[in-house]
Motif scaffolding. Structure first.
Motif, PDB file in Angstrom:
ATOM      1  N   GLU A  44      13.133  11.935   3.319  1.00  0.00           N
ATOM      2  CA  GLU A  44      13.047  12.669   2.060  1.00  0.00           C
ATOM      3  C   GLU A  44      13.269  11.653   0.945  1.00  0.00           C
ATOM      4  N   PRO A  45      12.196  11.199   0.287  1.00  0.00           N
ATOM      5  CA  PRO A  45      12.303  10.079  -0.663  1.00  0.00           C
ATOM      6  C   PRO A  45      12.998  10.480  -1.961  1.00  0.00           C
ATOM      7  N   TRP A  46      13.866   9.594  -2.444  1.00  0.00           N
ATOM      8  CA  TRP A  46      14.612   9.837  -3.669  1.00  0.00           C
ATOM      9  C   TRP A  46      14.148   8.940  -4.811  1.00  0.00           C
ATOM     10  N   ALA A  47      14.114   7.629  -4.573  1.00  0.00           N
ATOM     11  CA  ALA A  47      13.817   6.712  -5.674  1.00  0.00           C
ATOM     12  C   ALA A  47      13.265   5.400  -5.135  1.00  0.00           C
ATOM     13  N   LEU A  48      12.431   4.754  -5.955  1.00  0.00           N
ATOM     14  CA  LEU A  48      11.905   3.420  -5.678  1.00  0.00           C
ATOM     15  C   LEU A  48      12.500   2.448  -6.684  1.00  0.00           C
ATOM     16  N   GLU A  49      12.802   1.247  -6.214  1.00  0.00           N
ATOM     17  CA  GLU A  49      13.345   0.243  -7.132  1.00  0.00           C
ATOM     18  C   GLU A  49      12.976  -1.154  -6.646  1.00  0.00           C
ATOM     19  N   CYS A  50      12.762  -2.024  -7.616  1.00  0.00           N
ATOM     20  CA  CYS A  50      12.401  -3.407  -7.314  1.00  0.00           C
ATOM     21  C   CYS A  50      13.651  -4.279  -7.435  1.00  0.00           C
ATOM     22  N   TRP A  51      13.889  -5.103  -6.429  1.00  0.00           N
ATOM     23  CA  TRP A  51      15.048  -6.006  -6.428  1.00  0.00           C
ATOM     24  C   TRP A  51      14.602  -7.356  -5.902  1.00  0.00           C
ATOM     25  N   ARG A  52      14.687  -8.372  -6.783  1.00  0.00           N
ATOM     26  CA  ARG A  52      14.333  -9.749  -6.440  1.00  0.00           C
ATOM     27  C   ARG A  52      12.935  -9.866  -5.834  1.00  0.00           C
ATOM     28  N   GLY A  53      11.979  -9.179  -6.490  1.00  0.00           N
ATOM     29  CA  GLY A  53      10.577  -9.312  -6.110  1.00  0.00           C
ATOM     30  C   GLY A  53      10.136  -8.427  -4.974  1.00  0.00           C
ATOM     31  N   HIS A  54      11.035  -7.599  -4.413  1.00  0.00           N
ATOM     32  CA  HIS A  54      10.671  -6.717  -3.308  1.00  0.00           C
ATOM     33  C   HIS A  54      10.958  -5.267  -3.702  1.00  0.00           C
ATOM     34  N   TRP A  55      10.089  -4.356  -3.258  1.00  0.00           N
ATOM     35  CA  TRP A  55      10.266  -2.930  -3.530  1.00  0.00           C
ATOM     36  C   TRP A  55      11.014  -2.256  -2.386  1.00  0.00           C
ATOM     37  N   TYR A  56      11.921  -1.348  -2.750  1.00  0.00           N
ATOM     38  CA  TYR A  56      12.726  -0.624  -1.774  1.00  0.00           C
ATOM     39  C   TYR A  56      12.688   0.872  -2.081  1.00  0.00           C
ATOM     40  N   LEU A  57      12.738   1.670  -1.017  1.00  0.00           N
ATOM     41  CA  LEU A  57      12.799   3.126  -1.136  1.00  0.00           C
ATOM     42  C   LEU A  57      14.154   3.605  -0.646  1.00  0.00           C
ATOM     43  N   ALA A  58      14.795   4.448  -1.435  1.00  0.00           N
ATOM     44  CA  ALA A  58      16.031   5.104  -1.005  1.00  0.00           C
ATOM     45  C   ALA A  58      15.723   6.562  -0.732  1.00  0.00           C
ATOM     46  N   ARG A 101       8.864  15.459  -4.966  1.00  0.00           N
ATOM     47  CA  ARG A 101       9.886  15.890  -4.013  1.00  0.00           C
ATOM     48  C   ARG A 101       9.234  16.390  -2.718  1.00  0.00           C
ATOM     49  N   ARG A 102       8.434  15.516  -2.107  1.00  0.00           N
ATOM     50  CA  ARG A 102       7.767  15.843  -0.856  1.00  0.00           C
ATOM     51  C   ARG A 102       8.258  14.926   0.250  1.00  0.00           C
ATOM     52  N   PRO A 103       8.695  15.459   1.383  1.00  0.00           N
ATOM     53  CA  PRO A 103       9.079  14.612   2.525  1.00  0.00           C
ATOM     54  C   PRO A 103       7.879  13.811   3.023  1.00  0.00           C
ATOM     55  N   VAL A 104       8.153  12.670   3.629  1.00  0.00           N
ATOM     56  CA  VAL A 104       7.095  11.802   4.139  1.00  0.00           C
ATOM     57  C   VAL A 104       7.463  11.313   5.534  1.00  0.00           C
ATOM     58  N   ALA A 147       0.826  -1.208   0.000  1.00  0.00           N
ATOM     59  CA  ALA A 147       0.000   0.000   0.000  1.00  0.00           C
ATOM     60  C   ALA A 147       0.860   1.257   0.000  1.00  0.00           C
ATOM     61  N   ALA A 148       2.101   1.150   0.469  1.00  0.00           N
ATOM     62  CA  ALA A 148       2.974   2.324   0.551  1.00  0.00           C
ATOM     63  C   ALA A 148       3.527   2.736  -0.810  1.00  0.00           C
ATOM     64  N   PHE A 149       3.385   1.892  -1.825  1.00  0.00           N
ATOM     65  CA  PHE A 149       4.019   2.180  -3.114  1.00  0.00           C
ATOM     66  C   PHE A 149       3.493   3.466  -3.732  1.00  0.00           C
ATOM     67  N   GLU A 150       2.169   3.591  -3.831  1.00  0.00           N
ATOM     68  CA  GLU A 150       1.594   4.749  -4.519  1.00  0.00           C
ATOM     69  C   GLU A 150       1.953   6.073  -3.854  1.00  0.00           C
ATOM     70  N   PRO A 151       1.742   6.248  -2.538  1.00  0.00           N
ATOM     71  CA  PRO A 151       2.107   7.539  -1.944  1.00  0.00           C
ATOM     72  C   PRO A 151       3.600   7.827  -2.010  1.00  0.00           C
ATOM     73  N   LEU A 152       4.442   6.791  -1.934  1.00  0.00           N
ATOM     74  CA  LEU A 152       5.879   7.023  -2.021  1.00  0.00           C
ATOM     75  C   LEU A 152       6.298   7.361  -3.445  1.00  0.00           C
ATOM     76  N   MET A 153       5.661   6.720  -4.418  1.00  0.00           N
ATOM     77  CA  MET A 153       5.957   7.039  -5.812  1.00  0.00           C
ATOM     78  C   MET A 153       5.616   8.492  -6.115  1.00  0.00           C
ATOM     79  N   LEU A 154       4.446   8.956  -5.628  1.00  0.00           N
ATOM     80  CA  LEU A 154       4.050  10.349  -5.841  1.00  0.00           C
ATOM     81  C   LEU A 154       4.967  11.304  -5.083  1.00  0.00           C
ATOM     82  N   ALA A 155       5.402  10.905  -3.875  1.00  0.00           N
ATOM     83  CA  ALA A 155       6.300  11.752  -3.088  1.00  0.00           C
ATOM     84  C   ALA A 155       7.666  11.886  -3.763  1.00  0.00           C
ATOM     85  N   CYS A 156       8.168  10.801  -4.349  1.00  0.00           N
ATOM     86  CA  CYS A 156       9.435  10.868  -5.098  1.00  0.00           C
ATOM     87  C   CYS A 156       9.294  11.805  -6.286  1.00  0.00           C
ATOM     88  N   ARG A 157       8.168  11.703  -6.968  1.00  0.00           N
ATOM     89  CA  ARG A 157       7.947  12.545  -8.155  1.00  0.00           C
ATOM     90  C   ARG A 157       7.851  14.017  -7.798  1.00  0.00           C
TER      91      ARG A 157
END
Length: 318
Positions: free
Chosen positions: A180-194, A159-162, A147-157
Motif C-alpha cells: 500500500e504505497p504512501w510516498a516517493l522520495e529521492c535520496w542521494r540520486g535514488h528513488w525510494y517508495l515507502a 491511494r491504490r494498492p500495488v 519505469a516504476a516511478f510513474e505507476p507508483l506516483m499515480l498509486a500514491c496519489r
C-alpha cells in the motif's frame, strides 16, 4: 475530434462534480451521450479510463470509492477541487517557477506546468525566471529513469494498492510484494517508495531500481492507516549508517566509490591502488557495500565483513 473530446471531458467533469454520491461506470455511461454511442463495453472502458486520466492530469481530484454492492464509483468533491485565494509576491512566484523546472525531465513535468497555469489564473503574479539567459553550472533537475516511478506516483496519489517483484541486494531472485504505497522520495540520486507491506504486516521502504517487471494495480482499499508524516529519507539514511556511532574500516579501489568517499570520516592513501576509508557503520551498510562489488574490501569489524561476504555469495549463486 478535438472539440468532441473537449466536450466529453467537460461533461464527465460536470457529472463527477455535480454528484453527492459516487457514480459507477454504468451510471456515467448512461449520462454522457458520447459514452452511450460507444460500440461496446471494451470501447467504452478504454474511452472512460483515458478521459479519467486526462482530467486528473488537468488537476481534477477524482476519488475512487467502492460501494456497498461491490461496484467501484467515482466522484470529484467540490471542496477538494476549489482553489483558495492566491496571494503570492513576485519572489514567491519566482520560487514556484524554479521548483516547477525540477520536473522537466520527469513524468511530473505536465502536472507542474498545469499547476503554475492554475495559480496564475487564480491571481499569482507573473515572475521572470531568475536563470533566464544564464548558463548556470547548477540546474534544478531530478532525473527519473525507473519505469516504476510513474505507476507508483499515480498509486500514491490515488491511494491504490500495488503488486510488484522486488529483488533485495542479497537475493539471487526477485520476490513478489503487495504494498500500500504512501510516498516517493529521492535520496542521494535514488528513488525510494515507502508503504505498508501486506505480506510482512509492517512499514517498508523499497528502492525503485530494484523493482523488476511491471507495477500492477490492485482494486482494493488500504488496510493500514497512512501516517501523517512519512520519513522516507530518515529511514533510508539510517540503513546507510547516517548518525551511526560505530565506524567501519574498508579498502576502496583508487578512483572508485565516490559516494563512499563523500561519507568517509577519514581517508588514507594505501598501497597498490587502494585507499583506506573510515565510514559510519549502521544498519544496511553491508547491502550498500555489496553494490560496489570488487572495488570494496571490508577490513573491520568482522561481523560486517562476514555479512558482506554472505551477500556476495548469495548473488554469485544466482
Amino acid at each position: 475530434m478535438a472539440i468532441a473530446k473537449a466536450e466529453r471531458l467537460m461533461n464527465l467533469a460536470l457529472c463527477l462534480l455535480g454528484t453527492r454520491r459516487p457514480l459507477s461506470k454504468r451510471e456515467l455511461r448512461g449520462s454522457i451521450e458520447a459514452y452511450m454511442e460507444a460500440g461496446n463495453d471494451e470501447s467504452f472502458n478504454r474511452m472512460f479510463e483515458r478521459d479519467k486520466d486526462d482530467l486528473r492530469e488537468l488537476g481534477l481530484v477524482i476519488e475512487t470509492v467502492e460501494n456497498l454492492d461491490g461496484d467501484t464509483g467515482y466522484l470529484a468533491r467540490r471542496d477538494s477541487n476549489r482553489l483558495p485565494p492566491v496571494s503570492l509576491d513576485a519572489e514567491e512566484a519566482a520560487a514556484l517557477g524554479l521548483a516547477a523546472k525540477v520536473w522537466q525531465q520527469a513524468r511530473l513535468a505536465g502536472a507542474a506546468s498545469g499547476a503554475l497555469q492554475k495559480l496564475r489564473a487564480g491571481g499569482m503574479p507573473e515572475a521572470g525566471d531568475p536563470y533566464e539567459g544564464q548558463h548556470s553550472a547548477i540546474e534544478p533537475r531530478i532525473p527519473v529513469h525507473e519505469a516504476a516511478f510513474e505507476p507508483l506516483m499515480l498509486a500514491c496519489r490515488d491511494r491504490r494498492p500495488v503488486a510488484f517483484d522486488y529483488r533485495k541486494s542479497n537475493a539471487a531472485r526477485p520476490e513478489p510484494r503487495q504494498v500500500e504505497p504512501w510516498a516517493l522520495e529521492c535520496w542521494r540520486g535514488h528513488w525510494y517508495l515507502a508503504g505498508y507491506d501486506r505480506d510482512r504486516g509492517a512499514e517498508r521502504v523499497f528502492r525503485l531500481s530494484r523493482i523488476t517487471g511491471k507495477v500492477r494495480s490492485r482494486a482494493a482499499r488500504y488496510t493500514a492507516e497512512v501516517p501523517d508524516v512519512v520519513t522516507v529519507r530518515e529511514t533510508v539514511a539510517s540503513w546507510a549508517g547516517e548518525g551511526a556511532e560505530r565506524s567501519a574500516l574498508i579498502r576502496l579501489r583508487a578512483g572508485a566509490g565516490y559516494p563512499l568517499r563523500a561519507k568517509a570520516t577519514a581517508v588514507r592513501e594505501g598501497a597498490e591502488g587502494w585507499d583506506e576509508l573510515e565510514i559510519p557503520y549502521g544498519h544496511g551498510l553491508d547491502a550498500w557495500l555489496v553494490e560496489f562489488g570488487p572495488d570494496v574490501v571490508v577490513v573491520e569489524p568482522a561481523d560486517l565483513r562476514a555479512d558482506v561476504v554472505d551477500r556476495l555469495r548469495a548473488v554469485a549463486k544466482g
